[in-house]
Structure formats: C-alpha cells, structure tokens
Motif scaffolding. Structure first.
Motif, PDB file in Angstrom:
ATOM      1  N   HIS A 138      34.638   3.913  22.000  1.00 31.47           N
ATOM      2  CA  HIS A 138      34.036   4.970  22.819  1.00 31.47           C
ATOM      3  C   HIS A 138      32.757   5.543  22.204  1.00 31.47           C
ATOM      4  N   LYS A 139      32.355   4.980  21.038  1.00 28.57           N
ATOM      5  CA  LYS A 139      31.174   5.467  20.321  1.00 28.57           C
ATOM      6  C   LYS A 139      31.236   6.979  20.129  1.00 28.57           C
ATOM      7  N   THR A 140      32.413   7.405  19.714  1.00 30.08           N
ATOM      8  CA  THR A 140      32.696   8.807  19.439  1.00 30.08           C
ATOM      9  C   THR A 140      32.658   9.010  17.937  1.00 30.08           C
ATOM     10  N   HIS A 141      31.983  10.068  17.515  1.00 25.95           N
ATOM     11  CA  HIS A 141      31.916  10.331  16.083  1.00 25.95           C
ATOM     12  C   HIS A 141      32.596  11.635  15.696  1.00 25.95           C
ATOM     13  N   VAL A 142      32.771  12.546  16.648  1.00 29.27           N
ATOM     14  CA  VAL A 142      33.388  13.833  16.343  1.00 29.27           C
ATOM     15  C   VAL A 142      34.656  13.988  17.177  1.00 29.27           C
ATOM     16  N   LEU A 143      35.747  14.334  16.504  1.00 30.42           N
ATOM     17  CA  LEU A 143      37.009  14.610  17.186  1.00 30.42           C
ATOM     18  C   LEU A 143      37.349  16.078  17.019  1.00 30.42           C
ATOM     19  N   ASN A 144      37.771  16.697  18.115  1.00 28.39           N
ATOM     20  CA  ASN A 144      38.290  18.058  18.083  1.00 28.39           C
ATOM     21  C   ASN A 144      39.807  17.937  18.146  1.00 28.39           C
ATOM     22  N   LEU A 145      40.464  18.212  17.038  1.00 28.64           N
ATOM     23  CA  LEU A 145      41.913  18.038  16.968  1.00 28.64           C
ATOM     24  C   LEU A 145      42.671  19.058  17.802  1.00 28.64           C
ATOM     25  N   GLU A 146      42.003  20.124  18.192  1.00 29.73           N
ATOM     26  CA  GLU A 146      42.665  21.143  19.014  1.00 29.73           C
ATOM     27  C   GLU A 146      42.642  20.806  20.505  1.00 29.73           C
ATOM     28  N   GLU A 147      41.982  19.729  20.877  1.00 32.35           N
ATOM     29  CA  GLU A 147      41.977  19.299  22.271  1.00 32.35           C
ATOM     30  C   GLU A 147      43.371  18.742  22.579  1.00 32.35           C
ATOM     31  N   VAL A 148      44.201  19.583  23.177  1.00 31.34           N
ATOM     32  CA  VAL A 148      45.630  19.312  23.340  1.00 31.34           C
ATOM     33  C   VAL A 148      45.911  17.982  24.030  1.00 31.34           C
ATOM     34  N   ASP A 149      45.193  17.681  25.092  1.00 34.54           N
ATOM     35  CA  ASP A 149      45.478  16.473  25.867  1.00 34.54           C
ATOM     36  C   ASP A 149      44.487  15.345  25.593  1.00 34.54           C
ATOM     37  N   HIS A 150      43.912  15.316  24.400  1.00 32.11           N
ATOM     38  CA  HIS A 150      42.986  14.232  24.072  1.00 32.11           C
ATOM     39  C   HIS A 150      43.726  12.907  24.262  1.00 32.11           C
ATOM     40  N   PRO A 151      43.128  11.952  24.989  1.00 30.12           N
ATOM     41  CA  PRO A 151      43.827  10.692  25.277  1.00 30.12           C
ATOM     42  C   PRO A 151      44.196   9.881  24.038  1.00 30.12           C
ATOM     43  N   LEU A 152      43.537  10.148  22.932  1.00 30.98           N
ATOM     44  CA  LEU A 152      43.878   9.454  21.697  1.00 30.98           C
ATOM     45  C   LEU A 152      45.191   9.962  21.108  1.00 30.98           C
ATOM     46  N   LEU A 165      42.694   9.656   6.487  1.00 31.25           N
ATOM     47  CA  LEU A 165      41.423   8.964   6.743  1.00 31.25           C
ATOM     48  C   LEU A 165      40.330   9.413   5.772  1.00 31.25           C
ATOM     49  N   THR A 166      40.343  10.697   5.397  1.00 38.62           N
ATOM     50  CA  THR A 166      39.302  11.204   4.497  1.00 38.62           C
ATOM     51  C   THR A 166      39.433  10.609   3.093  1.00 38.62           C
ATOM     52  N   LYS A 167      40.628  10.200   2.720  1.00 37.05           N
ATOM     53  CA  LYS A 167      40.849   9.664   1.375  1.00 37.05           C
ATOM     54  C   LYS A 167      40.070   8.379   1.120  1.00 37.05           C
ATOM     55  N   ASN A 168      39.839   7.590   2.182  1.00 33.43           N
ATOM     56  CA  ASN A 168      39.115   6.328   1.990  1.00 33.43           C
ATOM     57  C   ASN A 168      37.762   6.320   2.696  1.00 33.43           C
ATOM     58  N   GLY A 169      37.257   7.507   3.049  1.00 31.72           N
ATOM     59  CA  GLY A 169      35.934   7.598   3.642  1.00 31.72           C
ATOM     60  C   GLY A 169      35.876   7.327   5.133  1.00 31.72           C
ATOM     61  N   GLY A 170      37.015   7.298   5.803  1.00 33.49           N
ATOM     62  CA  GLY A 170      37.045   7.041   7.240  1.00 33.49           C
ATOM     63  C   GLY A 170      36.778   8.273   8.077  1.00 33.49           C
ATOM     64  N   ALA A 171      36.773   9.442   7.455  1.00 35.83           N
ATOM     65  CA  ALA A 171      36.515  10.688   8.182  1.00 35.83           C
ATOM     66  C   ALA A 171      36.100  11.764   7.191  1.00 35.83           C
ATOM     67  N   GLU A 172      35.477  12.804   7.728  1.00 38.64           N
ATOM     68  CA  GLU A 172      35.097  13.988   6.953  1.00 38.64           C
ATOM     69  C   GLU A 172      35.385  15.208   7.806  1.00 38.64           C
ATOM     70  N   TRP A 173      35.985  16.213   7.206  1.00 42.91           N
ATOM     71  CA  TRP A 173      36.241  17.456   7.935  1.00 42.91           C
ATOM     72  C   TRP A 173      34.940  18.204   8.191  1.00 42.91           C
ATOM     73  N   LEU A 174      34.865  18.854   9.341  1.00 43.21           N
ATOM     74  CA  LEU A 174      33.741  19.729   9.677  1.00 43.21           C
ATOM     75  C   LEU A 174      34.241  21.166   9.585  1.00 43.21           C
ATOM     76  N   TRP A 233      33.752   5.243  11.661  1.00 44.28           N
ATOM     77  CA  TRP A 233      34.340   3.933  11.918  1.00 44.28           C
ATOM     78  C   TRP A 233      33.546   2.825  11.261  1.00 44.28           C
ATOM     79  N   ARG A 234      32.395   3.159  10.734  1.00 40.74           N
ATOM     80  CA  ARG A 234      31.652   2.306   9.800  1.00 40.74           C
ATOM     81  C   ARG A 234      31.340   3.196   8.608  1.00 40.74           C
ATOM     82  N   SER A 235      31.376   2.642   7.432  1.00 40.73           N
ATOM     83  CA  SER A 235      31.071   3.447   6.253  1.00 40.73           C
ATOM     84  C   SER A 235      29.598   3.844   6.277  1.00 40.73           C
ATOM     85  N   VAL A 236      29.272   4.898   5.544  1.00 39.47           N
ATOM     86  CA  VAL A 236      27.884   5.345   5.447  1.00 39.47           C
ATOM     87  C   VAL A 236      27.026   4.211   4.885  1.00 39.47           C
TER      88      VAL A 236
END
Length: 154
Positions: free
Chosen positions: A56-70, A92-101, A112-115
């Motif tokens: 989906h070429k999504t880079h930011v996830l809002n974990l509070e979005e209750v009905d997020h299809p993911l 995911l953050t442990k291996n560089g797959g995500a960073e908290w905002l 989903w790709r490393s820096v």
C-alpha cells in the motif's frame, strides 16, 4: 476496480492485498502466552505488517485506528488490541523495521526497506539518470514521470 464477491465484510477489490491464512485464525489476534508460539506469531505479524505497508506504500501507521484493516478482521470478528499492536511494533523496532513517532507509542514509521537500502536505491537512480551531485527534490524522485518509479512513487 471491479469488486469481487464476499460473504462478509466490505467487498475485496481486484488486485487487493492478499492476507495470509493466519489472518483468518482468531487466536492470532491475541498475543499467545507460550514463548515459542508467541515468537512464531510475532514473526508472522511482522512479516504481514511489512508486506502490507509495502503493498500500500504506507509508511506511517496509527495504532489507535481501531478498525485499521491490517489489525482487524470482520470476517472472523477479531481485532488486535492496542497493547498487542505495540508489542508487534516494539519487536519491529529491534531490527530497524519501524521507528516510534513520539513518546506515546501510538504512531510509527514502518521501514519496509532499510534506510541503507533506500539510500542505495536513490544513489543508483541518481547515477543512472546523471543526477549525481545535483540537487533534486523528494517530489522529483517520487514523480513517476521523472523519478525512478517503483517503490519511490506514492
């Protein structure tokens, strides 16, 4: 796109993301207490998060979005809790797959790709197009008419 028939939930669109089989299995929407099962479960979810965001070429996830299809499946009437979502992103953050905002741990950047991989891809594009040493904007890189296309578009 044409809608495909579906017995429950919203219609699935042709060419839509294909969820893995475990997504239909209700226990996977609760973090499992047995360490080995939990490890396998978390690995499956991490892979799903990365593939879904790339598709989906999504880079930011809002974990509070209750009905997020993911994180929710109306077909089996299950949703991952906010705590479970945080557990997955923490891993995911442990291996560089995500960073908290921010400190609230409710939004994250999914890598989903490393820096380093993004950097290599931009460098390769610049070399191919003769842009080495030139100043180009992110908009130019992301423009499908001027930029490298593929993962950069969107």
């Amino acid at each position: 796109p044409d809608a495909l028939p579906s017995d429950e939930g919203p219609p699935r669109m042709a060419g839509a993301f294909a969820f893995p089989d475990f997504f239909e299995y209700p226990p996977y929407f609760t973090i499992q207490p047995t360490p080995e099962t939990q490890r396998k479960q978390i690995e499956l979810w991490k892979s799903l998060i990365l593939r879904y965001c790339q598709h989906h070429k999504t880079h930011v996830l809002n974990l509070e979005e209750v009905d997020h299809p993911l994180f929710s499946n109306p077909r089996c009437d299950r949703k991952l809790s906010l705590d479970a979502r945080r557990t997955l992103v923490d891993d995911l953050t442990k291996n560089g797959g995500a960073e908290w905002l921010g400190a609230g741990r409710t939004r994250c950047v999914v890598l989903w790709r490393s820096v380093a991989s993004w950097g290599e891809a931009v460098h390769a594009w610049a070399c191919e197009c003769g842009h080495q040493g030139a100043v180009v904007t992110v908009g130019e890189i992301a423009d499908p008419r001027e930029g490298p296309g593929g993962d950069f578009v969107g």
